[in-house]
Design a protein around this motif. Structure first.
Motif, PDB file in Angstrom:
ATOM      1  N   LYS A  99     -65.760 -24.124  14.195  1.00 55.40           N
ATOM      2  CA  LYS A  99     -65.738 -23.185  15.328  1.00 55.40           C
ATOM      3  C   LYS A  99     -65.166 -23.861  16.565  1.00 55.40           C
ATOM      4  O   LYS A  99     -64.279 -23.315  17.242  1.00 55.40           O
ATOM      5  CB  LYS A  99     -67.159 -22.690  15.610  1.00 55.40           C
ATOM      6  CG  LYS A  99     -67.298 -21.803  16.854  1.00 55.40           C
ATOM      7  CD  LYS A  99     -68.762 -21.499  17.156  1.00 55.40           C
ATOM      8  CE  LYS A  99     -69.480 -22.743  17.650  1.00 55.40           C
ATOM      9  NZ  LYS A  99     -70.892 -22.466  18.028  1.00 55.40           N
ATOM     10  N   SER A 103     -61.306 -22.856  17.694  1.00 55.48           N
ATOM     11  CA  SER A 103     -61.291 -22.046  18.918  1.00 55.48           C
ATOM     12  C   SER A 103     -60.667 -22.822  20.076  1.00 55.48           C
ATOM     13  O   SER A 103     -59.910 -22.268  20.875  1.00 55.48           O
ATOM     14  CB  SER A 103     -62.710 -21.599  19.291  1.00 55.48           C
ATOM     15  OG  SER A 103     -63.538 -22.719  19.584  1.00 55.48           O
ATOM     16  N   SER A 123     -67.898 -16.990   9.191  1.00 52.76           N
ATOM     17  CA  SER A 123     -69.252 -16.887   9.753  1.00 52.76           C
ATOM     18  C   SER A 123     -69.264 -17.103  11.258  1.00 52.76           C
ATOM     19  O   SER A 123     -70.220 -16.708  11.940  1.00 52.76           O
ATOM     20  CB  SER A 123     -70.185 -17.889   9.066  1.00 52.76           C
ATOM     21  OG  SER A 123     -69.900 -19.225   9.469  1.00 52.76           O
ATOM     22  N   VAL A 124     -68.230 -17.729  11.795  1.00 51.25           N
ATOM     23  CA  VAL A 124     -68.150 -17.966  13.247  1.00 51.25           C
ATOM     24  C   VAL A 124     -66.882 -17.334  13.829  1.00 51.25           C
ATOM     25  O   VAL A 124     -66.439 -17.688  14.912  1.00 51.25           O
ATOM     26  CB  VAL A 124     -68.180 -19.484  13.561  1.00 51.25           C
ATOM     27  CG1 VAL A 124     -69.549 -20.064  13.261  1.00 51.25           C
ATOM     28  CG2 VAL A 124     -67.096 -20.248  12.787  1.00 51.25           C
ATOM     29  N   LYS A 125     -66.296 -16.362  13.088  1.00 47.42           N
ATOM     30  CA  LYS A 125     -65.028 -15.741  13.498  1.00 47.42           C
ATOM     31  C   LYS A 125     -65.119 -15.117  14.886  1.00 47.42           C
ATOM     32  O   LYS A 125     -64.143 -15.132  15.655  1.00 47.42           O
ATOM     33  CB  LYS A 125     -64.623 -14.671  12.477  1.00 47.42           C
ATOM     34  CG  LYS A 125     -63.467 -13.759  12.908  1.00 47.42           C
ATOM     35  CD  LYS A 125     -62.170 -14.519  13.103  1.00 47.42           C
ATOM     36  CE  LYS A 125     -61.014 -13.593  13.452  1.00 47.42           C
ATOM     37  NZ  LYS A 125     -61.080 -12.976  14.771  1.00 47.42           N
ATOM     38  N   SER A 126     -66.284 -14.606  15.256  1.00 45.66           N
ATOM     39  CA  SER A 126     -66.425 -13.949  16.565  1.00 45.66           C
ATOM     40  C   SER A 126     -66.130 -14.910  17.712  1.00 45.66           C
ATOM     41  O   SER A 126     -65.796 -14.474  18.820  1.00 45.66           O
ATOM     42  CB  SER A 126     -67.834 -13.373  16.721  1.00 45.66           C
ATOM     43  OG  SER A 126     -68.805 -14.417  16.640  1.00 45.66           O
ATOM     44  N   GLU A 127     -66.245 -16.220  17.436  1.00 48.92           N
ATOM     45  CA  GLU A 127     -65.978 -17.204  18.477  1.00 48.92           C
ATOM     46  C   GLU A 127     -64.621 -17.887  18.300  1.00 48.92           C
ATOM     47  O   GLU A 127     -64.307 -18.869  18.969  1.00 48.92           O
ATOM     48  CB  GLU A 127     -67.105 -18.246  18.483  1.00 48.92           C
ATOM     49  CG  GLU A 127     -68.460 -17.608  18.817  1.00 48.92           C
ATOM     50  CD  GLU A 127     -69.571 -18.631  18.901  1.00 48.92           C
ATOM     51  OE1 GLU A 127     -69.493 -19.493  19.795  1.00 48.92           O
ATOM     52  OE2 GLU A 127     -70.508 -18.555  18.079  1.00 48.92           O
ATOM     53  N   PRO A 129     -61.414 -16.003  18.457  1.00 45.63           N
ATOM     54  CA  PRO A 129     -60.731 -14.713  18.596  1.00 45.63           C
ATOM     55  C   PRO A 129     -59.245 -14.734  18.248  1.00 45.63           C
ATOM     56  O   PRO A 129     -58.670 -13.694  17.924  1.00 45.63           O
ATOM     57  CB  PRO A 129     -60.939 -14.372  20.075  1.00 45.63           C
ATOM     58  CG  PRO A 129     -61.175 -15.681  20.750  1.00 45.63           C
ATOM     59  CD  PRO A 129     -61.900 -16.516  19.751  1.00 45.63           C
ATOM     60  N   CYS A 148     -63.189 -11.413   4.771  1.00 45.61           N
ATOM     61  CA  CYS A 148     -61.993 -11.592   5.612  1.00 45.61           C
ATOM     62  C   CYS A 148     -61.459 -10.245   6.088  1.00 45.61           C
ATOM     63  O   CYS A 148     -61.065 -10.093   7.246  1.00 45.61           O
ATOM     64  CB  CYS A 148     -60.914 -12.340   4.827  1.00 45.61           C
ATOM     65  SG  CYS A 148     -61.330 -14.052   4.454  1.00 45.61           S
ATOM     66  N   LYS A 150     -63.144  -7.465   6.536  1.00 44.93           N
ATOM     67  CA  LYS A 150     -64.033  -6.929   7.566  1.00 44.93           C
ATOM     68  C   LYS A 150     -63.840  -7.630   8.910  1.00 44.93           C
ATOM     69  O   LYS A 150     -64.014  -7.025   9.972  1.00 44.93           O
ATOM     70  CB  LYS A 150     -65.490  -7.069   7.115  1.00 44.93           C
ATOM     71  CG  LYS A 150     -65.890  -6.116   6.006  1.00 44.93           C
ATOM     72  CD  LYS A 150     -67.353  -6.316   5.614  1.00 44.93           C
ATOM     73  CE  LYS A 150     -67.754  -5.350   4.504  1.00 44.93           C
ATOM     74  NZ  LYS A 150     -69.167  -5.566   4.078  1.00 44.93           N
ATOM     75  N   ALA A 151     -63.507  -8.925   8.831  1.00 44.72           N
ATOM     76  CA  ALA A 151     -63.319  -9.697  10.065  1.00 44.72           C
ATOM     77  C   ALA A 151     -61.915  -9.540  10.646  1.00 44.72           C
ATOM     78  O   ALA A 151     -61.619 -10.081  11.716  1.00 44.72           O
ATOM     79  CB  ALA A 151     -63.597 -11.179   9.793  1.00 44.72           C
TER      80      ALA A 151
END
Length: 637
Positions: A99, A103, A123-127, A129, A148, A150-151
């Motif tokens: 992450k 990022s 699992s940390v895709k939200s961070e 972007p 993948c 869904k993300a």
């Protein structure tokens, strides 16, 4: 035209198109299969073209999460061919590490070796972007593909990107070569994040020039010939292995992929018959321990002969090094006196050494094949005991030193002219000096902090000019943070880390590494960590060798339920304490305040990400928290 890494591969491939560049197994039971330099360069060009078809531009950062395999080098050189750079890490990286790294560098495309790596990142895709695409070496399972989707991350197969590259090259036959020609010496080849032994990982920006500077003299010190083989067992994201692979390719030798486990490595060596084995010291320690254990299990006259001949060989080697001035020295000596006193013992020992070679050492060397030239130990402290053992048996292992910030080599012993117990002289293009804590330059023979300057030194830490300024002076001197001393001919000896120094309450400064190295000579001790900051004396955290300790207990009729129960036995504590006191004492050169007064047993091996960094170094700053209870018990009045 300035050299770049893809240009080097292009030139080597043109001169040696049919020479093997890589050997790997398609599966665990299959024999090794070669990839020629022509095939490797073609694969790299096709992957480069595939990236161009995806819109990758010069200077773009590509995430690269994979262990070593043939596709790694093909993808790496493809990335570099179009002026992009990779941000690598191995499969043992945690989701938090990934992450931070992905990022921080704002990657859009990330190579993920398999489903496991993709799941950690998702699992940390939200961070993260910026992440848009995965490129997979192995096929992802259905669950990972669904995650993948869904993300919102597209999944592409490495082979499909290569196929797209083939089509791109057919339509644009000059495009990749034109990109290779645009490359410059100072272009960033990779951003390698340090493993964080001091806390926050730092992204080290390394250029093509940083790596290529080392290829000049390393070709002489660690020499190979077209068609030679070098076994690769280290994590390729780590700068030591990465540089080794460029050194190997530059000399038209082959990269052979194995694992740093005796059960895999030794059979692979038997099949490959390689010339070179670059590895961390732990690999050579494992080979040594394996031989010693085999001899102890054999027992009887065979073990007695082995021990006798090893002692003879070590003594013979010590005398020979003294006579030929192959020892690290900080001052000049009177060699004539040495010859007068030592030549007769040397002559008397020589027949016994020859007999040991015939009966014992020849068989040990055969484990490494009949073409073996040298091992290269780097990435950590190389034990003097192991160094002396292999030297005595006639197995060459040369020690090197460097750090991520120097891409990495500062110095390495030459295979044909090694000096014992040091790392050799700095390579061409690198200058070094030893300074005190105030920055004053110290004379030869004085211990101080090693500083390095030259074309191998990094551009700096990515997006962290503040951290760069702390270690890199305005005139280009890099503070390594390592303690060192310079020998009579400019050789360097590394003594430990400045930040590892333990200061006792009485003001005594203690370097823990030599003490730990000595304790590790006991076959009953797997790991030893010296502690004692601000205390009156030293203590240690000791992880016993479970197999050896349990065997000792059975031989001495000590009853125990399990390993946890055994370490609670007073007899076990006394035996290990006796071992430590026998090793760390004035007789072996240690001072009174360096004595281990008390220790605490541990029962679980250190783990990467917990006590160990990704390159298996102890993160000492974590131990006081993880083992607060044990340390408190050690120093309880």
């Amino acid at each position: 035209m300035e050299k770049t890494l893809p240009r080097i591969l292009r030139d080597v491939s043109a001169r040696n198109p049919d020479v093997p560049a890589q050997y790997s197994r398609p599966d665990k039971k299959a024999p090794f299969e070669p990839v020629t330099f022509s095939q490797m360069f073609t694969a790299a060009k096709n992957f480069a073209a595939g990236l161009l078809s995806l819109g990758v531009v010069r200077g773009e950062k590509i995430g690269f999460i994979s262990d070593d395999r043939k596709e790694w080098q093909q993808a790496d050189l493809g990335i570099l061919s179009i002026g992009a750079c990779d941000v690598p890490r191995g499969c043992d990286a945690s989701a938090n590490d990934l992450k931070y790294i992905l990022s921080f560098t704002e990657v859009k495309i990330c190579i993920a070796e398999n489903s496991s790596q993709a799941k950690k990142i998702i699992s940390v895709k939200s961070e993260i972007p910026t992440l848009e695409k995965f490129i997979s070496f192995d096929d992802f399972d259905d669950e990972t593909i669904e995650l993948c989707k869904k993300a919102g991350v597209e999944v592409l197969k490495f082979n499909d990107v290569v196929k797209a590259g083939i089509e791109f090259n057919e339509k644009n036959p000059e495009a990749v070569d034109a990109e290779i020609d645009k490359g410059e010496w100072d272009d960033i080849a990779g951003i390698i994040f340090t493993s964080g032994t001091t806390g926050t990982p730092k992204g080290v920006m390394l250029t093509h020039g940083n790596f290529i500077t080392q290829l000049d003299e390393l070709n002489e010190r660690i020499y190979l010939f077209p068609g030679d083989k070098a076994v690769c067992v280290l994590p390729v994201w780590h700068v030591f292995q990465r540089l080794c692979e460029y050194v190997i390719l530059n000399q038209a030798a082959a990269l052979c992929y194995s694992k740093p486990m005796g059960s895999v490595l030794l059979p692979d060596i038997a099949e490959l018959n390689p010339q070179i084995l670059p590895a961390v010291p732990r690999v050579f320690e494992a080979v040594y321990e394996g031989i010693e254990k085999k001899m102890r299990r054999t027992g009887g006259i065979v073990e007695m002969m082995y021990k006798f001949f090893v002692r003879v060989a070590i003594l013979h080697s010590r005398i020979k090094r003294r006579l030929l001035r192959q020892n690290f020295r900080t001052r000049y000596d009177f060699i004539v006196l040495s010859w007068i006193t030592l030549i007769i013992p040397f002559i008397l020992l020589t027949p016994f050494k020859a007999l040991g070679n015939l009966l014992v050492f020849k068989k040990v060397r055969a484990m490494l094949g009949n073409a073996f030239r040298s091992g290269v130990a780097g990435g950590g402290a190389y034990s003097k005991v192991i160094d002396e053992y292999f030297w005595a048996l006639g197995i060459k292992v040369v020690e090197g030193y460097g750090m991520t910030e120097t891409a990495p080599v500062v110095a390495v012993r030459p295979i044909d002219a090694p000096v014992f117990s040091c790392i050799g002289t700095p390579i061409r293009g690198v200058s070094t000096r030893i300074v005190d804590m105030e920055g004053n330059i110290l004379p030869r023979g004085k211990k101080g902090v090693l500083q390095v300057k030259g074309k191998t030194v990094m551009k700096g830490y990515y997006k962290r000019q503040d951290l760069t300024d702390k270690v890199l002076s305005s005139d280009g001197w890099l503070d390594t943070g390592d303690l060192a001393i310079e020998g009579v001919h400019g050789e360097l000896k590394i003594l430990g880390r400045v930040k590892d120094t333990i200061v006792l309450s009485g003001g005594e400064n203690v370097e823990p590494l030599p003490i730990e190295a000595k304790i590790h000579e006991s076959r009953f001790i797997a790991t030893a960590v010296v502690v004692g900051q601000d205390q009156r004396n030293l203590g240690a955290l000791i992880l016993p060798n479970q197999e050896e300790l349990e065997l000792w207990a059975k031989e001495n009729n000590i009853e125990f339920k399990d390993f946890e129960d055994l370490v609670k036995k007073p007899e076990a504590y006394k035996m290990i304490n006796d071992q430590i006191q026998e090793l760390v004492n004035a007789k072996n050169g240690f001072r009174m305040f360096e004595k281990i007064v008390k220790f605490a047993f541990l029962t679980k091996p250190f783990e990467v990400g917990r006590e160990l960094s990704a390159k298996q170094e102890i993160m000492r700053y974590k131990l006081s928290e993880l083992y607060a209870k044990e340390i408190k018990e050690i120093f309880k009045e």
